[in-house]
Design a protein around this motif. Sequence first.
Motif, PDB file in Angstrom:
ATOM      1  N   LEU A  70     -12.106   1.576   7.502  1.00  0.00           N
ATOM      2  CA  LEU A  70     -10.747   1.117   8.029  1.00  0.00           C
ATOM      3  C   LEU A  70      -9.948   0.271   7.069  1.00  0.00           C
ATOM      4  O   LEU A  70      -8.671   0.221   7.265  1.00  0.00           O
ATOM      5  N   SER A  71     -10.470  -0.201   6.080  1.00  0.00           N
ATOM      6  CA  SER A  71      -9.677  -0.861   4.924  1.00  0.00           C
ATOM      7  C   SER A  71      -8.489  -0.277   4.505  1.00  0.00           C
ATOM      8  O   SER A  71      -7.297  -0.613   4.267  1.00  0.00           O
ATOM      9  N   PRO A  72      -8.628   1.137   4.285  1.00  0.00           N
ATOM     10  CA  PRO A  72      -7.168   2.119   3.657  1.00  0.00           C
ATOM     11  C   PRO A  72      -6.056   1.816   4.633  1.00  0.00           C
ATOM     12  O   PRO A  72      -4.884   1.766   4.449  1.00  0.00           O
ATOM     13  N   LEU A  73      -6.557   2.014   5.937  1.00  0.00           N
ATOM     14  CA  LEU A  73      -5.443   2.062   7.212  1.00  0.00           C
ATOM     15  C   LEU A  73      -4.918   0.439   7.007  1.00  0.00           C
ATOM     16  O   LEU A  73      -3.756   0.336   7.203  1.00  0.00           O
ATOM     17  N   PHE A  74      -5.688  -0.564   7.121  1.00  0.00           N
ATOM     18  CA  PHE A  74      -5.134  -1.989   6.838  1.00  0.00           C
ATOM     19  C   PHE A  74      -4.341  -2.032   5.750  1.00  0.00           C
ATOM     20  O   PHE A  74      -3.222  -2.567   6.153  1.00  0.00           O
ATOM     21  N   LEU A  75      -4.518  -1.694   4.742  1.00  0.00           N
ATOM     22  CA  LEU A  75      -3.875  -1.781   3.253  1.00  0.00           C
ATOM     23  C   LEU A  75      -2.226  -0.926   3.742  1.00  0.00           C
ATOM     24  O   LEU A  75      -1.393  -1.414   3.395  1.00  0.00           O
ATOM     25  N   ALA A  76      -2.678   0.368   4.232  1.00  0.00           N
ATOM     26  CA  ALA A  76      -1.435   0.935   4.607  1.00  0.00           C
ATOM     27  C   ALA A  76      -0.499   0.316   5.541  1.00  0.00           C
ATOM     28  O   ALA A  76       0.929   0.303   5.258  1.00  0.00           O
ATOM     29  N   VAL A  77      -0.969  -0.295   6.473  1.00  0.00           N
ATOM     30  CA  VAL A  77      -0.001  -1.147   7.164  1.00  0.00           C
ATOM     31  C   VAL A  77       0.587  -2.491   6.599  1.00  0.00           C
ATOM     32  O   VAL A  77       1.758  -2.483   6.746  1.00  0.00           O
ATOM     33  N   VAL A  78      -0.274  -3.035   5.675  1.00  0.00           N
ATOM     34  CA  VAL A  78       0.448  -4.160   4.933  1.00  0.00           C
ATOM     35  C   VAL A  78       1.593  -3.486   3.789  1.00  0.00           C
ATOM     36  O   VAL A  78       2.520  -4.283   3.814  1.00  0.00           O
ATOM     37  N   VAL A  79       1.370  -2.425   3.418  1.00  0.00           N
ATOM     38  CA  VAL A  79       2.458  -1.742   2.461  1.00  0.00           C
ATOM     39  C   VAL A  79       3.573  -1.579   3.592  1.00  0.00           C
ATOM     40  O   VAL A  79       4.854  -1.636   3.180  1.00  0.00           O
ATOM     41  N   PHE A  80       3.126  -1.096   4.698  1.00  0.00           N
ATOM     42  CA  PHE A  80       4.392  -0.566   5.595  1.00  0.00           C
ATOM     43  C   PHE A  80       4.944  -1.917   6.080  1.00  0.00           C
ATOM     44  O   PHE A  80       6.319  -1.863   6.209  1.00  0.00           O
TER      45      PHE A  80
END
Length: 179
Positions: free
Chosen positions: A110-120
């Motif tokens: 789930l970390s890539p999803l977390f990082l994608a939301v941070v970039v968003f």
Amino acid sequence: MESLSRTEDGAGPEVTPVSKREPTSIGRNLVALAGGQLVTWTMTLGWTLVVPRLLGPAEIGLIITAWSVTGMLAILLGFGTKNYLVRAIVVDRDGAPALVGTGTVLRLLLSPLFLAVVVFWAHFAHYGHEGNLVLYLAAGATVLTLLAEPMQAAFQALERMKYLAYSDVINKSDRKSVV
């Protein structure tokens, strides 16, 4: 002090010396947690008195904002699994390795999803270059902390609180010294 027990053949009592009683795990855990808390309070006091004066209000605001955003998003990545893991490991100690492994892998996936939301978030928040950098660093630190939580849950469930105290001191010291 000595204790009495029957011999294997049941013929008579066998006297075996009992060494001095070792401190209970609760006592050791309390001492470890108290020591960790003392160091944490000392680091927090140092942070509170020194760092804001060195950085100034704008930079402190950037850091607090980044920690707040990543903290809110970490709730989604954590899914409350730490509390579940502690309870599950207390009930079934033999299943601890599988539970910790599953919790770690789930968080890793789930970390890539977390990082994608941070970039968003960073894209729409318009923090600027420095603000985005602080946010990304806070997000990276949050991911690493969340990956360690399943192991911390196991230590808590198995009453190895000294490792939690060590982790807390390192985490708080590292977070405070990064700035």
